[in-house]
Design a protein around this motif. Structure first.
Motif, PDB file in Angstrom:
ATOM      1  N   GLU A   1       2.126 -10.644  -3.400  1.00 49.33           N
ATOM      2  CA  GLU A   1       1.383  -9.788  -4.339  1.00 49.33           C
ATOM      3  C   GLU A   1       0.720  -8.639  -3.607  1.00 49.33           C
ATOM      4  OE1 GLU A   1       0.225 -13.057  -7.774  1.00 49.33           O
ATOM      5  OE2 GLU A   1      -1.043 -12.863  -5.986  1.00 49.33           O
ATOM      6  N   ALA A   2       0.173  -8.909  -2.436  1.00 47.90           N
ATOM      7  CA  ALA A   2      -0.428  -7.841  -1.632  1.00 47.90           C
ATOM      8  C   ALA A   2       0.647  -6.870  -1.162  1.00 47.90           C
ATOM      9  CB  ALA A   2      -1.182  -8.435  -0.444  1.00 47.90           C
ATOM     10  N   ARG A   3       1.789  -7.405  -0.722  1.00 49.23           N
ATOM     11  CA  ARG A   3       2.923  -6.553  -0.316  1.00 49.23           C
ATOM     12  C   ARG A   3       3.366  -5.666  -1.479  1.00 49.23           C
ATOM     13  NH1 ARG A   3       8.574  -9.264  -0.685  1.00 49.23           N
ATOM     14  NH2 ARG A   3       7.847  -9.028  -2.814  1.00 49.23           N
ATOM     15  N   ASP A   4       3.502  -6.245  -2.659  1.00 48.10           N
ATOM     16  CA  ASP A   4       3.976  -5.484  -3.815  1.00 48.10           C
ATOM     17  C   ASP A   4       3.016  -4.366  -4.203  1.00 48.10           C
ATOM     18  OD1 ASP A   4       6.198  -7.091  -3.872  1.00 48.10           O
ATOM     19  OD2 ASP A   4       5.515  -8.310  -5.570  1.00 48.10           O
ATOM     20  N   ALA A   5       1.723  -4.608  -4.080  1.00 46.71           N
ATOM     21  CA  ALA A   5       0.748  -3.558  -4.389  1.00 46.71           C
ATOM     22  C   ALA A   5       0.889  -2.398  -3.419  1.00 46.71           C
ATOM     23  CB  ALA A   5      -0.669  -4.123  -4.353  1.00 46.71           C
ATOM     24  N   LEU A   6       1.020  -2.707  -2.134  1.00 47.95           N
ATOM     25  CA  LEU A   6       1.194  -1.664  -1.133  1.00 47.95           C
ATOM     26  C   LEU A   6       2.500  -0.903  -1.357  1.00 47.95           C
ATOM     27  CD1 LEU A   6       0.228  -0.271   1.475  1.00 47.95           C
ATOM     28  CD2 LEU A   6       1.408  -2.067   2.739  1.00 47.95           C
ATOM     29  N   LEU A   7       3.564  -1.630  -1.658  1.00 46.85           N
ATOM     30  CA  LEU A   7       4.853  -0.973  -1.900  1.00 46.85           C
ATOM     31  C   LEU A   7       4.828  -0.109  -3.163  1.00 46.85           C
ATOM     32  CD1 LEU A   7       7.381  -3.783  -0.906  1.00 46.85           C
ATOM     33  CD2 LEU A   7       6.835  -1.686   0.355  1.00 46.85           C
ATOM     34  N   ALA A   8       4.106  -0.535  -4.184  1.00 49.54           N
ATOM     35  CA  ALA A   8       3.999   0.267  -5.402  1.00 49.54           C
ATOM     36  C   ALA A   8       3.315   1.600  -5.121  1.00 49.54           C
ATOM     37  CB  ALA A   8       3.244  -0.506  -6.483  1.00 49.54           C
ATOM     38  N   VAL A   9       2.261   1.558  -4.325  1.00 54.47           N
ATOM     39  CA  VAL A   9       1.565   2.793  -3.953  1.00 54.47           C
ATOM     40  C   VAL A   9       2.480   3.669  -3.105  1.00 54.47           C
ATOM     41  CG1 VAL A   9      -0.379   3.721  -2.629  1.00 54.47           C
ATOM     42  CG2 VAL A   9      -0.726   1.784  -4.159  1.00 54.47           C
ATOM     43  N   ALA A  10       3.207   3.052  -2.190  1.00 55.37           N
ATOM     44  CA  ALA A  10       4.133   3.821  -1.344  1.00 55.37           C
ATOM     45  C   ALA A  10       5.215   4.472  -2.189  1.00 55.37           C
ATOM     46  CB  ALA A  10       4.753   2.915  -0.285  1.00 55.37           C
TER      47      ALA A  10
ATOM     48  N   PRO B   1      -4.220  -7.395  -6.837  1.00 57.83           N
ATOM     49  CA  PRO B   1      -5.012  -8.271  -7.716  1.00 57.83           C
ATOM     50  C   PRO B   1      -5.975  -9.132  -6.899  1.00 57.83           C
ATOM     51  CG  PRO B   1      -2.775  -9.118  -7.477  1.00 57.83           C
ATOM     52  CD  PRO B   1      -2.817  -7.784  -6.774  1.00 57.83           C
ATOM     53  N   ALA B   2      -6.918  -9.734  -7.570  1.00 62.80           N
ATOM     54  CA  ALA B   2      -7.871 -10.626  -6.901  1.00 62.80           C
ATOM     55  C   ALA B   2      -7.141 -11.845  -6.364  1.00 62.80           C
ATOM     56  CB  ALA B   2      -8.955 -11.056  -7.881  1.00 62.80           C
TER      57      ALA B   2
ATOM     58  N   TRP C   1      -0.427 -11.687   7.807  1.00 62.38           N
ATOM     59  CA  TRP C   1      -0.517 -10.421   7.083  1.00 62.38           C
ATOM     60  C   TRP C   1      -0.493  -9.230   8.049  1.00 62.38           C
ATOM     61  CZ3 TRP C   1       0.883  -8.169   3.055  1.00 62.38           C
ATOM     62  CH2 TRP C   1       0.290  -6.996   2.593  1.00 62.38           C
ATOM     63  N   CYS C   2      -1.223  -9.328   9.132  1.00 62.18           N
ATOM     64  CA  CYS C   2      -1.247  -8.228  10.105  1.00 62.18           C
ATOM     65  C   CYS C   2       0.117  -8.015  10.745  1.00 62.18           C
ATOM     66  CB  CYS C   2      -2.304  -8.474  11.175  1.00 62.18           C
ATOM     67  SG  CYS C   2      -3.975  -8.224  10.540  1.00 62.18           S
ATOM     68  N   THR C   3       0.850  -9.076  10.975  1.00 63.52           N
ATOM     69  CA  THR C   3       2.199  -8.939  11.527  1.00 63.52           C
ATOM     70  C   THR C   3       3.106  -8.209  10.541  1.00 63.52           C
ATOM     71  OG1 THR C   3       1.935 -10.949  12.829  1.00 63.52           O
ATOM     72  CG2 THR C   3       4.180 -10.216  12.438  1.00 63.52           C
ATOM     73  N   LEU C   4       2.987  -8.527   9.273  1.00 67.69           N
ATOM     74  CA  LEU C   4       3.767  -7.819   8.251  1.00 67.69           C
ATOM     75  C   LEU C   4       3.402  -6.336   8.222  1.00 67.69           C
ATOM     76  CD1 LEU C   4       3.506 -10.439   5.374  1.00 67.69           C
ATOM     77  CD2 LEU C   4       5.592  -9.842   6.621  1.00 67.69           C
ATOM     78  N   LEU C   5       2.114  -6.042   8.243  1.00 64.50           N
ATOM     79  CA  LEU C   5       1.674  -4.644   8.218  1.00 64.50           C
ATOM     80  C   LEU C   5       2.095  -3.896   9.472  1.00 64.50           C
ATOM     81  CD1 LEU C   5      -1.928  -4.943   6.730  1.00 64.50           C
ATOM     82  CD2 LEU C   5       0.148  -4.139   5.583  1.00 64.50           C
ATOM     83  N   TRP C   6       2.015  -4.550  10.624  1.00 56.95           N
ATOM     84  CA  TRP C   6       2.392  -3.899  11.880  1.00 56.95           C
ATOM     85  C   TRP C   6       3.873  -3.526  11.866  1.00 56.95           C
ATOM     86  CZ3 TRP C   6      -0.223  -1.496  15.380  1.00 56.95           C
ATOM     87  CH2 TRP C   6       0.408  -1.114  16.553  1.00 56.95           C
ATOM     88  N   GLU C   7       4.723  -4.412  11.370  1.00 54.10           N
ATOM     89  CA  GLU C   7       6.155  -4.117  11.302  1.00 54.10           C
ATOM     90  C   GLU C   7       6.413  -2.934  10.378  1.00 54.10           C
ATOM     91  OE1 GLU C   7       9.742  -4.415  12.770  1.00 54.10           O
ATOM     92  OE2 GLU C   7       8.365  -6.024  13.230  1.00 54.10           O
ATOM     93  N   ALA C   8       5.702  -2.871   9.259  1.00 51.54           N
ATOM     94  CA  ALA C   8       5.847  -1.728   8.351  1.00 51.54           C
ATOM     95  C   ALA C   8       5.373  -0.446   9.031  1.00 51.54           C
ATOM     96  CB  ALA C   8       5.051  -1.982   7.076  1.00 51.54           C
ATOM     97  N   PHE C   9       4.263  -0.516   9.743  1.00 54.58           N
ATOM     98  CA  PHE C   9       3.728   0.650  10.434  1.00 54.58           C
ATOM     99  C   PHE C   9       4.678   1.148  11.516  1.00 54.58           C
ATOM    100  CE2 PHE C   9       0.843   2.298  13.882  1.00 54.58           C
ATOM    101  CZ  PHE C   9       0.592   3.516  13.278  1.00 54.58           C
ATOM    102  N   THR C  10       5.278   0.243  12.265  1.00 49.49           N
ATOM    103  CA  THR C  10       6.205   0.687  13.308  1.00 49.49           C
ATOM    104  C   THR C  10       7.417   1.385  12.711  1.00 49.49           C
ATOM    105  OG1 THR C  10       7.298  -1.480  13.435  1.00 49.49           O
ATOM    106  CG2 THR C  10       5.505  -1.052  14.991  1.00 49.49           C
TER     107      THR C  10
END
Length: 100
Positions: free
Chosen positions: A57-66, A50-51, A14-23
């Motif tokens: 699902e976590a990616r989609d939630a972040l992308l929806a907010v973005a 969601p729980a 998960w952190c690797t996915l987030l880091w790539e998005a952040f870069t």
């Protein structure tokens, strides 16, 4: 494969996915702006997740907010996730899988 219960196994993915998005954000704006925006998106994404989510699902939630915040930022984050294998055709492991 190793079990997800091993130290940091799923968290590293998960952190690797987030880091790539952040870069990706860092390529489009100065560090303070990218950092602040990523923090705001992460908090919003956590609220929208969601729980017991899988990676997608976590990616989609972040992308929806973005997307709701700024469609251009959505595109940057989307491309970052895709570079690490979480693009449009990605498949998450089963929720109760013992490995990733």
């Amino acid at each position: 494969g190793l079990p997800n219960s091993q130290f940091h196994n799923a968290g590293e993915v998960w952190c690797t996915l987030l880091w790539e998005a952040f870069t990706g954000l860092l390529r489009t704006r100065p560090f303070p702006s990218a950092r602040d925006q990523m923090l705001e998106l992460l908090v919003g994404g956590l609220k929208a997740t969601p729980a017991n989510p899988d990676f997608l699902e976590a990616r989609d939630a972040l992308l929806a907010v973005a997307f709701a915040t700024d469609p251009q930022t959505f595109r940057v984050l989307f491309e970052g996730f895709a570079r690490r294998g979480a693009g449009p055709n990605a498949v998450a492991p089963p929720r109760l899988a013992a490995n990733n």
